[in-house]
Design a protein around this motif. Structure first.
Motif, PDB file in Angstrom:
ATOM      1  N   HIS A   1       3.563 -10.968   4.374  1.00  0.00           N
ATOM      2  CA  HIS A   1       3.850 -10.106   3.230  1.00  0.00           C
ATOM      3  C   HIS A   1       4.677  -8.892   3.634  1.00  0.00           C
ATOM      4  N   ASP A   2       5.535  -8.464   2.722  1.00  0.00           N
ATOM      5  CA  ASP A   2       6.300  -7.232   2.880  1.00  0.00           C
ATOM      6  C   ASP A   2       6.274  -6.497   1.538  1.00  0.00           C
ATOM      7  N   PRO A   3       5.089  -5.945   1.175  1.00  0.00           N
ATOM      8  CA  PRO A   3       4.971  -5.323  -0.149  1.00  0.00           C
ATOM      9  C   PRO A   3       5.511  -3.904  -0.187  1.00  0.00           C
ATOM     10  N   GLU A   4       5.941  -3.503  -1.376  1.00  0.00           N
ATOM     11  CA  GLU A   4       6.353  -2.123  -1.614  1.00  0.00           C
ATOM     12  C   GLU A   4       5.978  -1.750  -3.039  1.00  0.00           C
ATOM     13  N   VAL A   5       5.614  -0.502  -3.230  1.00  0.00           N
ATOM     14  CA  VAL A   5       5.325   0.005  -4.565  1.00  0.00           C
ATOM     15  C   VAL A   5       6.660   0.342  -5.207  1.00  0.00           C
ATOM     16  N   THR A   6       6.965  -0.323  -6.314  1.00  0.00           N
ATOM     17  CA  THR A   6       8.241  -0.090  -6.987  1.00  0.00           C
ATOM     18  C   THR A   6       8.096   0.831  -8.193  1.00  0.00           C
ATOM     19  N   ALA A   7       6.869   1.022  -8.666  1.00  0.00           N
ATOM     20  CA  ALA A   7       6.610   1.948  -9.768  1.00  0.00           C
ATOM     21  C   ALA A   7       5.196   2.486  -9.615  1.00  0.00           C
ATOM     22  N   LEU A   8       5.038   3.787  -9.866  1.00  0.00           N
ATOM     23  CA  LEU A   8       3.729   4.413  -9.771  1.00  0.00           C
ATOM     24  C   LEU A   8       3.617   5.466 -10.860  1.00  0.00           C
ATOM     25  N   ALA A   9       2.628   5.305 -11.723  1.00  0.00           N
ATOM     26  CA  ALA A   9       2.333   6.291 -12.768  1.00  0.00           C
ATOM     27  C   ALA A   9       0.965   6.875 -12.436  1.00  0.00           C
ATOM     28  N   ALA A  10       0.946   7.769 -11.438  1.00  0.00           N
ATOM     29  CA  ALA A  10      -0.308   8.311 -10.907  1.00  0.00           C
ATOM     30  C   ALA A  10      -1.014   9.219 -11.892  1.00  0.00           C
ATOM     31  N   THR A  11      -0.298   9.808 -12.825  1.00  0.00           N
ATOM     32  CA  THR A  11      -0.929  10.720 -13.774  1.00  0.00           C
ATOM     33  C   THR A  11      -1.208  10.058 -15.119  1.00  0.00           C
ATOM     34  N   ALA A  12      -0.842   8.792 -15.286  1.00  0.00           N
ATOM     35  CA  ALA A  12      -1.132   8.067 -16.520  1.00  0.00           C
ATOM     36  C   ALA A  12      -2.642   7.839 -16.614  1.00  0.00           C
ATOM     37  N   GLN A  13      -3.112   7.544 -17.797  1.00  0.00           N
ATOM     38  CA  GLN A  13      -4.527   7.242 -17.980  1.00  0.00           C
ATOM     39  C   GLN A  13      -4.672   5.839 -18.527  1.00  0.00           C
ATOM     40  N   PRO A  14      -5.061   4.861 -17.757  1.00  0.00           N
ATOM     41  CA  PRO A  14      -5.394   4.943 -16.338  1.00  0.00           C
ATOM     42  C   PRO A  14      -4.127   4.904 -15.488  1.00  0.00           C
ATOM     43  N   PRO A  15      -4.209   5.389 -14.248  1.00  0.00           N
ATOM     44  CA  PRO A  15      -3.064   5.288 -13.342  1.00  0.00           C
ATOM     45  C   PRO A  15      -2.682   3.820 -13.111  1.00  0.00           C
ATOM     46  N   THR A  16      -1.391   3.556 -13.052  1.00  0.00           N
ATOM     47  CA  THR A  16      -0.904   2.188 -12.854  1.00  0.00           C
ATOM     48  C   THR A  16       0.180   2.172 -11.779  1.00  0.00           C
ATOM     49  N   ALA A  17       0.417   0.989 -11.247  1.00  0.00           N
ATOM     50  CA  ALA A  17       1.466   0.817 -10.241  1.00  0.00           C
ATOM     51  C   ALA A  17       1.966  -0.621 -10.296  1.00  0.00           C
ATOM     52  N   THR A  18       3.168  -0.822  -9.804  1.00  0.00           N
ATOM     53  CA  THR A  18       3.726  -2.161  -9.660  1.00  0.00           C
ATOM     54  C   THR A  18       4.066  -2.365  -8.195  1.00  0.00           C
ATOM     55  N   VAL A  19       3.633  -3.498  -7.649  1.00  0.00           N
ATOM     56  CA  VAL A  19       3.922  -3.850  -6.263  1.00  0.00           C
ATOM     57  C   VAL A  19       4.820  -5.079  -6.272  1.00  0.00           C
ATOM     58  N   ARG A  20       5.930  -4.977  -5.563  1.00  0.00           N
ATOM     59  CA  ARG A  20       6.835  -6.116  -5.372  1.00  0.00           C
ATOM     60  C   ARG A  20       6.689  -6.540  -3.921  1.00  0.00           C
ATOM     61  N   ASP A  21       6.426  -7.816  -3.719  1.00  0.00           N
ATOM     62  CA  ASP A  21       6.184  -8.339  -2.376  1.00  0.00           C
ATOM     63  C   ASP A  21       7.189  -9.442  -2.080  1.00  0.00           C
ATOM     64  N   CYS A  22       7.832  -9.338  -0.931  1.00  0.00           N
ATOM     65  CA  CYS A  22       8.661 -10.429  -0.449  1.00  0.00           C
ATOM     66  C   CYS A  22       7.767 -11.257   0.468  1.00  0.00           C
ATOM     67  N   VAL A  23       7.407 -12.441   0.004  1.00  0.00           N
ATOM     68  CA  VAL A  23       6.463 -13.295   0.714  1.00  0.00           C
ATOM     69  C   VAL A  23       7.223 -14.338   1.520  1.00  0.00           C
ATOM     70  N   ASP A  24       6.923 -14.421   2.805  1.00  0.00           N
ATOM     71  CA  ASP A  24       7.489 -15.455   3.671  1.00  0.00           C
ATOM     72  C   ASP A  24       6.446 -16.556   3.798  1.00  0.00           C
ATOM     73  N   ALA A  25       6.723 -17.688   3.160  1.00  0.00           N
ATOM     74  CA  ALA A  25       5.787 -18.811   3.160  1.00  0.00           C
ATOM     75  C   ALA A  25       6.228 -19.923   4.097  1.00  0.00           C
ATOM     76  N   SER A  26       7.099 -19.620   5.047  1.00  0.00           N
ATOM     77  CA  SER A  26       7.583 -20.668   5.947  1.00  0.00           C
ATOM     78  C   SER A  26       6.457 -21.255   6.797  1.00  0.00           C
ATOM     79  N   GLY A  27       5.393 -20.500   7.030  1.00  0.00           N
ATOM     80  CA  GLY A  27       4.249 -21.004   7.795  1.00  0.00           C
ATOM     81  C   GLY A  27       3.079 -21.413   6.926  1.00  0.00           C
TER      82      GLY A  27
END
Length: 191
Positions: free
Chosen positions: A116-142
């Motif tokens: 996995h190579d995840p990164e947070v691409t969006a973060l609404a830390a002050t929203a109620q409830p706080p939300t985030a989006t994680v985009r992951d580049c997954v290497d499934a060769s193994g």
């Protein structure tokens, strides 16, 4: 100190995973990673304004722990014995369980490891409830599909990429834990 904590957690995963025919049990290699991850056992605090870096680290840690449970479930073709519900909301874990039931019905399970190579691409830390989006580049060769009746590997179809995008929508629950409200894998979208 946070960098050291995350570096120490990155050592878990699928070490020792084999291509042997499954015995019906859940491999213990992923389950052993949980005690090394102190953030998973304590509720996470609601981020304060200006603490976006801390919230982002918590989101990524929750995502990594979810990904480990996801892999554990797919190795057994069952969510039994996993903590998917700890890291995924019922709608998200229900979709995974449907796919696991389909795999089990076909006599298939997964072996190997995902990188996995995840990164947070969006973060609404002050929203109620706080939300985030994680985009992951997954290497499934193994990561291989195994026919559980014969023990043979099932070849990957030509339209499935070995590196693809997975996206998780995360939400901070009232209990103080980041959980995935949705998790999508797009094996036809390269990264």
């Amino acid at each position: 100190m946070l960098v050291l904590l995350l570096t120490g957690c990155a050592g878990g995963g699928a070490e020792g995973a084999s291509d042997a025919k499954p015995s019906g049990g859940v491999p213990s290699t992923t389950a052993a990673a949980a005690p090394e991850t102190p953030l998973s056992s304590a509720p996470l605090a609601t981020p304060a304004p200006g603490a976006a870096g801390h919230a982002e680290a918590e989101v990524l840690e929750a995502y990594r722990l979810m990904a480990a449970e996801y892999e554990k479930a797919y190795r057994a073709a069952s969510a039994e014995g996993t903590n998917l519900g700890r890291y995924m909301m019922p709608a998200a874990s229900g979709e995974v369980e449907k796919d696991l039931a389909r795999m089990a019905g076909q006599g298939a399970a997964m072996r190997g490891e995902l990188v996995h190579d995840p990164e947070v691409t969006a973060l609404a830390a002050t929203a109620q409830p706080p939300t985030a989006t994680v985009r992951d580049c997954v290497d499934a060769s193994g990561w291989q599909t195994l026919d559980t009746t014969t023990g043979w590997r099932i070849p990957r179809s030509d339209d499935r990429l070995s590196r693809y995008v997975a996206t998780a929508r995360m939400e901070l629950t009232p209990g103080g834990r980041w959980k995935a409200t949705a998790y999508t894998v797009d094996e036809k979208r390269s990264c």
